[in-house]
Design a protein around this motif. Structure first.
Motif: not given
Length: 72
Positions: A7-20, A25-33
């Motif tokens: 087994l090779s276990r690699v640290d990784a990010y799984v990326d997802y996007t959405t539109e709002v 930009a700050e308000e968009a992040v806050d609304l989603v978060y």
């Protein structure tokens, strides 16, 4: 000679996007978060980075003899 599954276990990010729609930009992040708007996430793939850990595993995916190499 026996054959081992490694087994090779690699640290990784799984990326997802959405539109709002938002006033900034700050308000968009806050609304989603904060969950104030419904969103549908679209997978953008995986980004791997540094830490890699390798070990021999059994059929249940458990380390054999607790022997591993690497960090992570």
């Amino acid at each position: 000679m026996p054959i081992f599954k490694i087994l090779s276990r690699v640290d990784a990010y799984v990326d997802y996007t959405t539109e709002v729609e938002a006033g900034s930009a700050e308000e968009a992040v806050d609304l989603v978060y904060e969950g104030h708007v419904p969103v549908e996430w679209t997978s953008q793939g995986v980004v791997e980075f540094d830490a890699v850990r390798m070990s021999a595993v059994n059929e249940d995916g458990e380390d054999i003899d607790g022997y591993t190499r690497g960090k992570g």
